[in-house]
Design a protein around this motif. Structure first.
Motif, PDB file in Angstrom:
ATOM      1  N   LEU A  97       0.907  -0.983  -0.064  1.00  0.00           N
ATOM      2  CA  LEU A  97       0.033   0.073  -0.093  1.00  0.00           C
ATOM      3  C   LEU A  97       0.885   0.963  -0.435  1.00  0.00           C
ATOM      4  O   LEU A  97       1.731   1.227   0.601  1.00  0.00           O
ATOM      5  CB  LEU A  97      -1.155  -0.197   1.013  1.00  0.00           C
ATOM      6  N   LYS A  98       0.737   2.059  -1.007  1.00  0.00           N
ATOM      7  CA  LYS A  98       1.915   2.571  -1.111  1.00  0.00           C
ATOM      8  C   LYS A  98       1.325   4.257  -1.014  1.00  0.00           C
ATOM      9  O   LYS A  98      -0.489   4.611  -1.423  1.00  0.00           O
ATOM     10  CB  LYS A  98       2.367   3.045  -2.724  1.00  0.00           C
ATOM     11  N   GLY A  99       1.572   5.623   0.002  1.00  0.00           N
ATOM     12  CA  GLY A  99       1.114   6.460   0.118  1.00  0.00           C
ATOM     13  C   GLY A  99       0.367   7.253   0.994  1.00  0.00           C
ATOM     14  O   GLY A  99       0.290   8.341   1.331  1.00  0.00           O
ATOM     15  N   ASN A 100       1.003   7.071   2.364  1.00  0.00           N
ATOM     16  CA  ASN A 100       1.402   7.166   3.611  1.00  0.00           C
ATOM     17  C   ASN A 100       2.135   6.146   4.952  1.00  0.00           C
ATOM     18  O   ASN A 100       3.236   5.493   3.951  1.00  0.00           O
ATOM     19  CB  ASN A 100      -0.182   6.399   4.408  1.00  0.00           C
ATOM     20  N   LYS A 101       2.682   7.219   5.590  1.00  0.00           N
ATOM     21  CA  LYS A 101       3.989   6.545   6.126  1.00  0.00           C
ATOM     22  C   LYS A 101       3.815   5.631   6.639  1.00  0.00           C
ATOM     23  O   LYS A 101       4.392   4.528   7.233  1.00  0.00           O
ATOM     24  CB  LYS A 101       3.827   7.379   7.545  1.00  0.00           C
ATOM     25  N   THR A 102       2.158   4.738   7.302  1.00  0.00           N
ATOM     26  CA  THR A 102       1.925   3.430   7.633  1.00  0.00           C
ATOM     27  C   THR A 102       1.823   3.223   6.602  1.00  0.00           C
ATOM     28  O   THR A 102       1.017   3.044   5.965  1.00  0.00           O
ATOM     29  CB  THR A 102       1.146   3.621   8.231  1.00  0.00           C
ATOM     30  N   SER A 103       2.523   1.164   6.853  1.00  0.00           N
ATOM     31  CA  SER A 103       2.214   0.607   5.336  1.00  0.00           C
ATOM     32  C   SER A 103       1.107  -0.408   5.220  1.00  0.00           C
ATOM     33  O   SER A 103       0.610  -0.491   4.649  1.00  0.00           O
ATOM     34  CB  SER A 103       2.914  -0.606   5.546  1.00  0.00           C
ATOM     35  N   CYS A 104       0.361   0.380   6.033  1.00  0.00           N
ATOM     36  CA  CYS A 104      -1.165  -0.957   5.901  1.00  0.00           C
ATOM     37  C   CYS A 104      -2.161   0.600   5.606  1.00  0.00           C
ATOM     38  O   CYS A 104      -3.725   0.665   5.545  1.00  0.00           O
ATOM     39  CB  CYS A 104      -1.390  -0.946   7.002  1.00  0.00           C
ATOM     40  N   ASN A 105      -2.318   1.659   4.634  1.00  0.00           N
ATOM     41  CA  ASN A 105      -3.496   2.383   4.011  1.00  0.00           C
ATOM     42  C   ASN A 105      -2.454   3.416   2.649  1.00  0.00           C
ATOM     43  O   ASN A 105      -1.256   3.358   2.711  1.00  0.00           O
ATOM     44  CB  ASN A 105      -3.521   3.310   4.860  1.00  0.00           C
TER      45      ASN A 105
ATOM     46  N   ARG B  90      -6.842  -9.388   1.867  1.00  0.00           N
ATOM     47  CA  ARG B  90      -5.642  -8.441   0.864  1.00  0.00           C
ATOM     48  C   ARG B  90      -4.371  -7.896   1.913  1.00  0.00           C
ATOM     49  O   ARG B  90      -3.684  -7.457   1.986  1.00  0.00           O
ATOM     50  CB  ARG B  90      -5.719  -7.344  -0.229  1.00  0.00           C
ATOM     51  N   CYS B  91      -5.610  -7.426   2.945  1.00  0.00           N
ATOM     52  CA  CYS B  91      -4.804  -6.659   4.407  1.00  0.00           C
ATOM     53  C   CYS B  91      -4.332  -8.049   5.094  1.00  0.00           C
ATOM     54  O   CYS B  91      -2.868  -7.748   5.700  1.00  0.00           O
ATOM     55  CB  CYS B  91      -6.512  -6.724   5.264  1.00  0.00           C
ATOM     56  N   ARG B  92      -5.073  -8.841   5.135  1.00  0.00           N
ATOM     57  CA  ARG B  92      -4.058 -10.107   5.966  1.00  0.00           C
ATOM     58  C   ARG B  92      -2.702 -10.729   5.579  1.00  0.00           C
ATOM     59  O   ARG B  92      -1.603 -11.293   5.566  1.00  0.00           O
ATOM     60  CB  ARG B  92      -4.747 -11.552   5.545  1.00  0.00           C
ATOM     61  N   GLN B  93      -3.158 -10.638   3.842  1.00  0.00           N
ATOM     62  CA  GLN B  93      -1.317 -11.075   3.167  1.00  0.00           C
ATOM     63  C   GLN B  93      -0.494 -10.168   3.636  1.00  0.00           C
ATOM     64  O   GLN B  93       0.426 -10.574   2.958  1.00  0.00           O
ATOM     65  CB  GLN B  93      -1.945 -10.354   1.536  1.00  0.00           C
ATOM     66  N   MET B  94      -0.874  -8.815   3.480  1.00  0.00           N
ATOM     67  CA  MET B  94       0.393  -7.476   3.611  1.00  0.00           C
ATOM     68  C   MET B  94       0.285  -7.836   5.319  1.00  0.00           C
ATOM     69  O   MET B  94       1.400  -6.466   6.035  1.00  0.00           O
ATOM     70  CB  MET B  94      -0.285  -6.755   3.465  1.00  0.00           C
ATOM     71  N   HIS B  95       0.505  -8.695   6.278  1.00  0.00           N
ATOM     72  CA  HIS B  95       0.146  -8.547   7.646  1.00  0.00           C
ATOM     73  C   HIS B  95      -0.466  -7.138   8.081  1.00  0.00           C
ATOM     74  O   HIS B  95       0.117  -6.937   9.408  1.00  0.00           O
ATOM     75  CB  HIS B  95       1.435  -9.136   8.444  1.00  0.00           C
ATOM     76  N   CYS B  96      -1.582  -6.498   7.520  1.00  0.00           N
ATOM     77  CA  CYS B  96      -1.992  -5.612   8.363  1.00  0.00           C
ATOM     78  C   CYS B  96      -3.400  -5.710   8.649  1.00  0.00           C
ATOM     79  O   CYS B  96      -4.756  -4.978   9.029  1.00  0.00           O
ATOM     80  CB  CYS B  96      -2.412  -4.612   7.009  1.00  0.00           C
TER      81      CYS B  96
END
Length: 161
Positions: free
Chosen positions: A53-61, A85-91
Motif C-alpha cells: 500500500l503506497k501513499g502513507n507513512k503507515t504501510s497499511c493505508n 489483501r490486508c491479511r496478506q500484507m500482515h495489516c
C-alpha cells in the motif's frame, strides 16, 4: 516418517528422495531433530502476489500495488477480498476500500511500521531493527541481513543511506 509423527514433531529436517516425482507430501521427507532450528525454511510460490500500500507513512493505508516483473503496478480491480489483501500484507482486516479512476485505495485495521531501538528507547536513524504492529514490536532476524535491506530501512525512515 508417518503423517501422525509429522504432526507431533516440533522440529524437523527434510530428507527427500532425489527423484522429486515420487514425493507428493512434505511429511514424506520429514525427519525429527532435537536441535533448535537456526535457519527456518521459507518458500515463495509462483502463485504468490507481492502487495504493498503506497501513499502513507503507515504501510497499511494507501494505493494498492502489486509487483509484476520487478516493477510495482497499480491494482485497479477488486478480484480478491479486501480483508484477504490486508491479511496478506500482515495489516489486519480492511476498514475502508475506495475505487478511484484507475486504482484501488485500501485502509486496513493495523498500523505497521519499522522502528529502530537503542537499548530500550526508540532511536531516529540507528539501532536494532524491529517491526512494530500496533503497540507491540518484534526484532528482525539478521541472519540474512544485507546492505540492501539496511538501505530499505533507512529510505523508509527518511534517514539517508
Amino acid at each position: 516418517m508417518p503423517a501422525r509423527d509429522f504432526q507431533r514433531s516440533a522440529k524437523m529436517k527434510l530428507s527427500c528422495p532425489r527423484d522429486e516425482g515420487k514425493v507428493d507430501n512434505l511429511w514424506q521427507c520429514a525427519v525429527p531433530v532435537s536441535k533448535p532450528c537456526q535457519y527456518p525454511a521459507s518458500v515463495i510460490c509462483s502463485e504468490h502476489e507481492r502487495l504493498q500500500l503506497k501513499g502513507n507513512k503507515t504501510s497499511c493505508n494507501g494505493q494498492l500495488q502489486e509487483e509484476k516483473g520487478g516493477t510495482w503496478v497499480v491494482v485497479n480491480n477488486n478480484k480478491n477480498s479486501p480483508d484477504d489483501r490486508c491479511r496478506q500484507m500482515h495489516c489486519g482486516t480492511a476498514v475502508n476500500i475506495t475505487q478511484e479512476k484507475n486504482s484501488l485505495r485500501l485502509k486496513c485495521t493495523d498500523r505497521v511500521r519499522v522502528v529502530l531501538m537503542d537499548q530500550d528507547k526508540e532511536s531516529r536513524c540507528y539501532g536494532a531493527v524491529r517491526v512494530q504492529i500496533n503497540s507491540s514490536s518484534s526484532a528482525v532476524c539478521g541472519t540474512t541481513w544485507t546492505k540492501k535491506e539496511a538501505e530499505v530501512v533507512c529510505r523508509e525512515l527518511e534517514c539517508g543511506t
